[in-house]
Design a protein around this motif. Structure first.
Motif, PDB file in Angstrom:
ATOM      1  N   ALA A 249      50.970 -23.278 -50.326  1.00 23.91           N
ATOM      2  CA  ALA A 249      51.992 -23.763 -49.395  1.00 23.91           C
ATOM      3  C   ALA A 249      53.413 -22.831 -50.018  1.00 23.91           C
ATOM      4  N   LEU A 250      53.326 -22.825 -51.171  1.00 25.39           N
ATOM      5  CA  LEU A 250      54.446 -21.593 -51.999  1.00 25.39           C
ATOM      6  C   LEU A 250      53.849 -20.131 -51.429  1.00 25.39           C
TER       7      LEU A 250
ATOM      8  N   ILE B  68      58.826 -28.135 -52.852  1.00 25.14           N
ATOM      9  CA  ILE B  68      58.739 -27.444 -52.658  1.00 25.14           C
ATOM     10  C   ILE B  68      59.294 -27.982 -51.615  1.00 25.14           C
ATOM     11  N   TYR B  69      60.484 -27.348 -51.521  1.00 32.03           N
ATOM     12  CA  TYR B  69      61.206 -27.480 -50.089  1.00 32.03           C
ATOM     13  C   TYR B  69      61.542 -26.177 -49.824  1.00 32.03           C
TER      14      TYR B  69
ATOM     15  N   THR C 108      60.600 -35.060 -64.044  1.00 32.83           N
ATOM     16  CA  THR C 108      59.423 -36.834 -64.344  1.00 32.83           C
ATOM     17  C   THR C 108      59.008 -37.126 -63.351  1.00 32.83           C
ATOM     18  N   SER C 109      59.225 -36.824 -62.129  1.00 38.94           N
ATOM     19  CA  SER C 109      58.741 -37.787 -61.216  1.00 38.94           C
ATOM     20  C   SER C 109      58.986 -37.263 -59.710  1.00 38.94           C
ATOM     21  N   ASP C 110      58.571 -37.473 -58.633  1.00 37.06           N
ATOM     22  CA  ASP C 110      58.187 -36.854 -57.239  1.00 37.06           C
ATOM     23  C   ASP C 110      59.645 -37.265 -57.172  1.00 37.06           C
ATOM     24  N   ARG C 111      60.419 -38.038 -57.056  1.00 37.27           N
ATOM     25  CA  ARG C 111      62.384 -38.191 -56.661  1.00 37.27           C
ATOM     26  C   ARG C 111      63.185 -37.472 -57.023  1.00 37.27           C
TER      27      ARG C 111
ATOM     28  N   THR D 216      53.569 -30.876 -54.848  1.00 37.76           N
ATOM     29  CA  THR D 216      54.250 -31.865 -53.212  1.00 37.76           C
ATOM     30  C   THR D 216      55.264 -30.891 -52.288  1.00 37.76           C
ATOM     31  N   VAL D 217      54.706 -30.279 -51.337  1.00 43.35           N
ATOM     32  CA  VAL D 217      55.434 -29.842 -50.733  1.00 43.35           C
ATOM     33  C   VAL D 217      55.844 -30.823 -49.828  1.00 43.35           C
ATOM     34  N   LYS D 218      57.616 -31.129 -49.815  1.00 42.86           N
ATOM     35  CA  LYS D 218      58.684 -32.389 -49.658  1.00 42.86           C
ATOM     36  C   LYS D 218      58.853 -31.948 -48.446  1.00 42.86           C
ATOM     37  N   ALA D 219      59.706 -31.053 -47.714  1.00 40.20           N
ATOM     38  CA  ALA D 219      60.110 -30.528 -46.588  1.00 40.20           C
ATOM     39  C   ALA D 219      59.842 -29.187 -46.042  1.00 40.20           C
TER      40      ALA D 219
END
Length: 157
Positions: A8-9, A42-43, A55-58, A145-148
């Motif tokens: 995706a990136l 990744i946005y 340190t997290s996906d947040r 993770t692709v976030k948006a």
């Protein structure tokens, strides 16, 4: 350790010139040398491809980010306003974020870049412990993770 960029990136970076794509991927490799194991978010945003590391996906646990623009890449420090800047190289005037503009691969070889990354990482990890929250489960490698994905873009075609 070598962490291949997610498909995706690569797809999101495709509209950029080769030089900018190379800058983004080399900066990613340098950050992962210093930060992994970590989470990579990744946005595919409106005006830039953005990649956050923390340190997290947040989002609130982010320490760094890369912003890819048409002519350069920014190495962003999410709490850069509180980061010591003895070389006076951090740019930005917001309440939290500061960045270093990367225009050429040689910029990544400047020793102060890695030094700032190490200090920001140390500070970010210390701040996370101070909040008293249970620590996030540390991943074994890099969790990407692709976030948006934003439908409208204002980037190179």
């Amino acid at each position: 350790m070598n962490y291949s960029p997610p498909a995706a990136l690569i797809k999101f970076l495709k509209p950029y010139d080769r030089e900018v794509r190379d800058l983004a991927l080399q900066l990613r490799a340098l950050l992962l040398e210093e930060m992994a194991p970590c989470y990579e978010n990744i946005y595919d945003a409106y005006s830039a491809v953005a990649i956050g590391y923390g340190t997290s996906d947040r989002l609130r646990d982010g320490i760094f980010h890369i912003a890819v623009y048409s002519k350069h890449v920014n190495l962003g420090f999410n709490d850069g306003a509180t980061l010591d800047d003895p070389k006076g190289i951090l740019q930005g005037a917001g309440n939290r974020i500061r960045h270093i503009t990367i225009k050429a691969l040689d910029d990544l070889k400047r020793p102060e870049v890695r030094s700032y990354i190490r200090r920001a990482r140390k500070k970010g990890l210390a701040e996370a412990r101070k909040l008293g929250e249970p620590p996030s489960k540390q991943p074994r490698g890099v969790v990407s993770t692709v976030k948006a994905i934003y439908p409208k873009k204002r980037r190179p075609k």
